[in-house]
Write a protein that holds these residues in place. Structure first.
Motif, mmCIF file in Angstrom:
data_model
loop_
_atom_site.group_PDB
_atom_site.id
_atom_site.type_symbol
_atom_site.label_atom_id
_atom_site.label_comp_id
_atom_site.label_asym_id
_atom_site.label_seq_id
_atom_site.Cartn_x
_atom_site.Cartn_y
_atom_site.Cartn_z
ATOM 1 N N CYS A 198 1.073 -1.282 -0.292
ATOM 2 C CA CYS A 198 -0.175 0.160 0.217
ATOM 3 C C CYS A 198 0.574 1.174 -0.064
ATOM 4 N N GLU A 199 0.501 1.834 -0.734
ATOM 5 C CA GLU A 199 1.686 3.286 -1.091
ATOM 6 C C GLU A 199 1.239 4.364 -0.189
ATOM 7 N N ILE A 200 0.169 4.359 0.223
ATOM 8 C CA ILE A 200 -0.088 4.962 1.169
ATOM 9 C C ILE A 200 0.406 4.966 2.868
ATOM 10 N N ILE A 201 0.640 3.896 3.194
ATOM 11 C CA ILE A 201 1.024 3.398 4.214
ATOM 12 C C ILE A 201 2.277 3.774 4.208
ATOM 13 N N ASN A 202 3.278 2.922 3.149
ATOM 14 C CA ASN A 202 4.003 3.512 2.342
ATOM 15 C C ASN A 202 4.542 4.604 2.879
ATOM 16 N N ALA A 203 3.565 5.746 2.839
ATOM 17 C CA ALA A 203 3.953 7.115 2.568
ATOM 18 C C ALA A 203 3.686 7.780 4.617
ATOM 19 N N ILE B 61 3.328 11.714 4.508
ATOM 20 C CA ILE B 61 1.441 11.995 4.672
ATOM 21 C C ILE B 61 2.116 12.119 6.571
ATOM 22 N N SER B 62 1.244 12.613 6.952
ATOM 23 C CA SER B 62 1.376 13.172 8.293
ATOM 24 C C SER B 62 0.767 11.871 9.306
#
Length: 310
Positions: free
Chosen positions: A274-279, A285-286
């Motif tokens: 998951c790119e969001i979890i990685n970010a 991502i805060s």
């Protein structure tokens, strides 16, 4: 004849047409035809109406809305209500004290505005009441929302110079002003346009919460151009018709990265690659916004008390 709805309550509304205000009623067909909200007509609607022989004004057509802001009750009724329509922008008045606005509430409002493609801005009011610690928290919150593209402003509604500095924000635009009861919406609007003299109320000392002073949304013309829709205080804001896999689309920092997730229906909780979890792990991502996102998925709200002062 045609005009714009400037105030609505039940089956009656006030329509402004060429500087004349008409007290109008809704015809039964319009009032009942397959609508999913509690109010068939909203402030900001463009309408056609006829003057009957008995002198009564009847609305015969509601023009298609360019956009609108809608709220859904989170109680058992699950009813939704259109707050206002045909907006150029929506401004949320936020306070960290007397009463405080939770981060979850801010995010729910921003999501609603994103869903209906309405630019949203945040005004942090009552800055004169903040302690040094609270000022630091507010600065961190403002930095967070500014970094993801939301304009934020700090003001005390009793400071005329600070309010006047925001005139250009509202000039020649139709703006919805929203927020909890007691955050100072009406006080701010009165400072921006003193001739309006909108009723204001005191804060309950027992609960540090505001009381409703604006009963119905109402559109007010601004002398320097544009108009403001002053809305009743919103206690709770439920999201309307939004599936879990759709919520991320309305977080700009998630939306810009979600196409890089392995799965198209990823909801960014525990899926692999998951790119969001990685970010989030990389600090792109805060963590605060991600925790708020997870809270919205689970029907919870994040409060500023959970904010770590950096």
């Amino acid at each position: 004849m045609n005009g714009i709805v400037i105030k609505s309550s039940g089956s009656r509304c006030f329509v402004k047409s060429q500087d004349v205000i008409y007290d109008c009623v809704l015809k039964g067909k319009i009032r009942l035809e397959g609508r999913k909200t509690t109010n068939p007509i909203a402030v900001g609607d463009l309408v056609d109406f006829d003057l009957e022989d008995n002198g009564e004004a009847c609305i015969k057509k509601i023009h298609p809305r360019r956009n609108y802001i809608i709220r859904k009750s989170i109680n058992l009724s699950k009813q939704s209500q259109i707050i206002a329509s045909n907006l150029d922008q929506a401004v949320l008045i936020v306070t960290l004290v007397f009463p405080r606005t939770s981060l979850g509430f801010i995010d729910r409002f921003l999501i609603t505005a994103e869903a209906y493609q309405i630019p949203a801005k945040l005004i942090f009011n009552k800055c004169d009441l903040l302690s040094i610690e609270m000022k630091e928290i507010q600065t961190n919150i403002i930095n967070l929302y500014s970094q993801i593209g939301y304009e934020c402003f700090e003001v005390s509604s009793y400071d005329k110079a600070q309010v006047n500095a925001l005139t250009t924000l509202f000039k020649n635009k139709t703006t919805l002003i929203a927020g909890h009861s007691g955050v100072g919406k009406s006080t701010f609007v009165n400072a921006l346009e003193p001739n309006l003299d909108i009723k204001t109320g005191a804060i309950s000392s027992a609960h540090a919460k505001g009381k409703h002073t604006t009963t119905f949304a109402e559109l007010h013309q601004l002398s320097f151009g544009g108009s403001i829709i002053d809305s009743p205080g919103i206690k709770e804001l439920g999201l309307v018709d939004m599936k879990k896999e759709e919520v991320g689309h309305y977080f700009p920092e998630i939306r810009s990265r979600m196409n890089n997730c392995k799965f198209n229906n990823c909801i960014h909780v525990n899926e692999p690659k998951c790119e969001i979890i990685n970010a989030v792990e990389q600090g792109e991502i805060s963590k605060e916004r991600y925790v708020s996102y997870l809270g919205i998925l689970n029907g919870e709200e994040m409060d500023w008390k959970e904010w770590e002062i950096k």
